[in-house]
Scaffold this motif. Structure first.
Motif, PDB file in Angstrom:
ATOM      1  N   ALA A   1       2.542   4.992   3.587  1.00  0.00           N
ATOM      2  CA  ALA A   1       3.150   3.681   3.523  1.00  0.00           C
ATOM      3  C   ALA A   1       4.154   3.298   4.708  1.00  0.00           C
ATOM      4  CB  ALA A   1       3.893   3.574   2.208  1.00  0.00           C
ATOM      5  N   SER A   2       4.404   4.541   5.416  1.00  0.00           N
ATOM      6  CA  SER A   2       5.094   4.479   6.690  1.00  0.00           C
ATOM      7  C   SER A   2       6.658   4.412   6.329  1.00  0.00           C
ATOM      8  CB  SER A   2       4.924   3.371   7.558  1.00  0.00           C
ATOM      9  OG  SER A   2       3.644   3.588   7.964  1.00  0.00           O
ATOM     10  N   LEU A   3       7.098   5.298   5.094  1.00  0.00           N
ATOM     11  CA  LEU A   3       8.345   5.056   4.527  1.00  0.00           C
ATOM     12  C   LEU A   3       9.122   6.290   4.951  1.00  0.00           C
ATOM     13  CD1 LEU A   3       7.395   3.700   1.114  1.00  0.00           C
ATOM     14  CD2 LEU A   3       8.488   2.180   3.148  1.00  0.00           C
ATOM     15  N   GLY A   4       8.722   6.942   5.929  1.00  0.00           N
ATOM     16  CA  GLY A   4       9.600   8.111   6.317  1.00  0.00           C
ATOM     17  C   GLY A   4       9.016   9.352   5.758  1.00  0.00           C
ATOM     18  N   ASP A   5      10.003  10.299   5.226  1.00  0.00           N
ATOM     19  CA  ASP A   5       9.457  11.770   4.423  1.00  0.00           C
ATOM     20  C   ASP A   5      10.466  12.020   3.556  1.00  0.00           C
ATOM     21  OD1 ASP A   5      11.613  12.709   6.053  1.00  0.00           O
ATOM     22  OD2 ASP A   5      10.321  13.616   7.603  1.00  0.00           O
TER      23      ASP A   5
ATOM     24  N   GLY B   1       8.912   4.608  -6.449  1.00  0.00           N
ATOM     25  CA  GLY B   1       9.701   3.427  -6.815  1.00  0.00           C
ATOM     26  C   GLY B   1       9.820   2.921  -5.224  1.00  0.00           C
ATOM     27  N   LEU B   2       9.784   3.645  -4.063  1.00  0.00           N
ATOM     28  CA  LEU B   2       9.832   3.194  -2.756  1.00  0.00           C
ATOM     29  C   LEU B   2       8.557   2.813  -2.547  1.00  0.00           C
ATOM     30  CD1 LEU B   2      11.924   6.276  -0.895  1.00  0.00           C
ATOM     31  CD2 LEU B   2      12.593   3.915  -1.423  1.00  0.00           C
ATOM     32  N   LEU B   3       7.592   3.058  -2.748  1.00  0.00           N
ATOM     33  CA  LEU B   3       6.275   2.567  -2.582  1.00  0.00           C
ATOM     34  C   LEU B   3       5.973   1.138  -3.248  1.00  0.00           C
ATOM     35  CD1 LEU B   3       5.059   5.528  -1.486  1.00  0.00           C
ATOM     36  CD2 LEU B   3       3.160   5.007  -2.776  1.00  0.00           C
TER      37      LEU B   3
ATOM     38  N   PHE C   1       3.297  -1.213  -2.218  1.00  0.00           N
ATOM     39  CA  PHE C   1       2.030  -0.109  -2.343  1.00  0.00           C
ATOM     40  C   PHE C   1       1.914   0.422  -3.729  1.00  0.00           C
ATOM     41  CE2 PHE C   1       3.223  -0.379   2.233  1.00  0.00           C
ATOM     42  CZ  PHE C   1       1.889  -0.359   2.676  1.00  0.00           C
ATOM     43  N   GLU C   2       0.949   1.016  -4.084  1.00  0.00           N
ATOM     44  CA  GLU C   2       0.503   1.921  -5.464  1.00  0.00           C
ATOM     45  C   GLU C   2      -0.226   2.996  -4.666  1.00  0.00           C
ATOM     46  OE1 GLU C   2      -0.963  -0.602  -8.222  1.00  0.00           O
ATOM     47  OE2 GLU C   2      -3.004  -0.866  -7.349  1.00  0.00           O
ATOM     48  N   PRO C   3      -0.389   4.014  -5.316  1.00  0.00           N
ATOM     49  CA  PRO C   3      -1.061   5.293  -5.258  1.00  0.00           C
ATOM     50  C   PRO C   3      -2.426   5.015  -5.676  1.00  0.00           C
ATOM     51  CG  PRO C   3       0.256   5.873  -6.666  1.00  0.00           C
ATOM     52  CD  PRO C   3       0.890   4.403  -6.508  1.00  0.00           C
ATOM     53  N   ALA C   4      -3.443   5.146  -4.970  1.00  0.00           N
ATOM     54  CA  ALA C   4      -4.949   5.160  -5.265  1.00  0.00           C
ATOM     55  C   ALA C   4      -5.433   6.466  -5.793  1.00  0.00           C
ATOM     56  CB  ALA C   4      -5.713   4.518  -4.187  1.00  0.00           C
ATOM     57  N   ASN C   5      -5.054   7.622  -4.790  1.00  0.00           N
ATOM     58  CA  ASN C   5      -5.532   9.003  -5.013  1.00  0.00           C
ATOM     59  C   ASN C   5      -5.003   9.990  -4.550  1.00  0.00           C
ATOM     60  OD1 ASN C   5      -7.415  11.149  -3.368  1.00  0.00           O
ATOM     61  ND2 ASN C   5      -8.253  10.729  -5.527  1.00  0.00           N
TER      62      ASN C   5
ATOM     63  N   LEU D   1      -3.916   8.479  -0.911  1.00  0.00           N
ATOM     64  CA  LEU D   1      -4.263   7.111  -0.352  1.00  0.00           C
ATOM     65  C   LEU D   1      -3.617   6.260  -1.003  1.00  0.00           C
ATOM     66  CD1 LEU D   1      -8.477   7.324  -0.567  1.00  0.00           C
ATOM     67  CD2 LEU D   1      -6.946   7.064   1.427  1.00  0.00           C
ATOM     68  N   VAL D   2      -2.954   5.287  -0.722  1.00  0.00           N
ATOM     69  CA  VAL D   2      -2.163   4.003  -1.231  1.00  0.00           C
ATOM     70  C   VAL D   2      -2.682   2.701  -0.731  1.00  0.00           C
ATOM     71  CG1 VAL D   2      -0.019   5.484  -1.125  1.00  0.00           C
ATOM     72  CG2 VAL D   2      -0.485   3.875   0.724  1.00  0.00           C
ATOM     73  N   ARG D   3      -2.748   2.015  -1.568  1.00  0.00           N
ATOM     74  CA  ARG D   3      -3.290   0.732  -1.573  1.00  0.00           C
ATOM     75  C   ARG D   3      -2.112  -0.601  -1.466  1.00  0.00           C
ATOM     76  NH1 ARG D   3      -7.118   1.631  -5.953  1.00  0.00           N
ATOM     77  NH2 ARG D   3      -5.588   1.374  -7.845  1.00  0.00           N
ATOM     78  N   MET D   4      -2.214  -1.668  -1.008  1.00  0.00           N
ATOM     79  CA  MET D   4      -1.384  -2.730  -1.132  1.00  0.00           C
ATOM     80  C   MET D   4      -1.667  -3.283  -2.642  1.00  0.00           C
ATOM     81  SD  MET D   4       0.625  -3.208   1.261  1.00  0.00           S
ATOM     82  CE  MET D   4       1.262  -5.191   0.996  1.00  0.00           C
TER      83      MET D   4
END
Length: 335
Positions: A232-236, A262-264, A269-273, A330-333
């Motif tokens: 999600a390009s949110l750093g590490d 929570g950041l996602l 975003f939400e996790p897909a896998n 994998l994350v998705r919008m």
């Protein structure tokens, strides 16, 4: 609906004959309390097999092929069961409808009076059981069966995402709707300390000491956090929960995962896998693989696969001095 939002009082999965074990394996990735039963040769027989296990007063019957039905449709059906014994979600038709006979149009049907029916369909359990017991022919859905014995069917609004995925074009439609999927990679490694109890995959491993680190050293959880944030390009993990943050001193891997989720969510975003590879001589992951997968899937709300390997005698991991983990996600919008 996100899998983490689905929390039924009772979950019964009806599987095709011969695939019960596979359905149990897949369902166990997300749920601890469930039952898989073998279905029949028709939908009606399969529903009857599932109904034999129901212990609640109300039941929702859902098609697995309608994999993208939003949570609000489930909520609307459940709510309507307060005043109706049989409830179906429907959507309006957008095309003109013709009644035809041998390639000739008899008449144009008023589409304002027609609806397409989706699932989940909701029922009072006693009413549906009575209908199944009295059935003299096969119906394409349970509401149709109850209508045939005089039970009125209530409708609520369905959703365009509740379509059935049954043909290649349906798959293309699903890909077009849910195409904004991004991937990320995370890596973490820690050496064993001389004290404490190992935390790995957010589980305790009493026979091994804690991994060294600012937190609990859970290499699996930390690698997954990095993979999710990277997607999600949110750093590490360091930039978000680094050693300059005293509140994370000794923090658990589960805390980091929930903070990352929570950041996602805040970013849409939400996790897909998630898939994670453990690299270590010890501990042996195989005996607890399913337990780790189930636990991490519950925390993350998406399928988690766990694999393990060794370095074949190379590096500091070869003599059981530490553990490394490599994760992809994998994350998705959110739709």
């Amino acid at each position: 609906m996100h899998i983490s939002e689905f929390k039924p009082d009772q979950l019964i999965v009806v599987a095709p004959e011969g695939l019960t074990a596979e359905f149990e394996r897949l369902t166990a990735k997300f749920f601890l309390d469930f039952k898989v039963v073998t279905g029949g040769s028709t939908r009606q027989k399969s529903v009857a097999a599932g109904m034999n296990e129901v212990t609640s007063d109300f039941v929702l019957v859902h098609d697995a092929a309608r994999a993208f039905t939003p949570k609000e449709v489930f909520d609307r059906v459940k709510g309507a069961l307060e005043w109706a014994d049989c409830v179906v979600p429907t959507i309006k038709l957008s095309d003109t409808v013709k009644q035809v006979n041998d390639h000739w149009v008899d008449k144009t049907v008023d589409r304002n009076q027609l609806r397409l029916v989706q699932t989940p369909q909701g029922f009072r359990v006693s009413t549906l059981r009575d209908g199944l017991a009295r059935a003299t022919s096969d119906f394409t859905d349970e509401a149709g069966l109850l209508e045939s014995i005089g039970v009125p069917t209530a409708t609520v609004d369905g959703h365009e995402h509740g379509f059935k995925v049954t043909t290649p074009s349906d798959l293309e439609r699903a890909r077009a709707i849910f195409a904004d999927v991004r991937s990320g990679i995370g890596v973490d490694a820690h050496q064993f300390s001389d004290a404490g109890t190992l935390m790995l995959g957010c589980l305790e491993w009493p026979a091994y000491p804690l991994l060294s680190g600012h937190s609990d050293g859970d290499a699996v959880a930390h690698a997954i956090v990095d993979a999710l944030l990277a997607a999600a390009s949110l750093g590490d993990i360091g930039s978000n929960f680094g050693t300059d943050r005293p509140e994370y001193q000794g923090a658990s891997g589960e805390l980091f995962l929930r903070e990352a989720l929570g950041l996602l969510s805040d970013a849409g975003f939400e996790p897909a896998n998630v898939s994670v590879q453990v690299v270590a001589d010890e501990p042996k992951i195989g005996p607890r693989r399913l337990e780790i997968e189930q636990h991490l899937s519950q925390i993350i709300g998406a399928p988690v696969s766990v694999l393990a390997t060794t370095t074949d005698g190379l590096g500091f991991l070869a003599d059981s001095r530490g553990i490394a983990a490599v994760a992809t996600s994998l994350v998705r919008m959110r739709g």
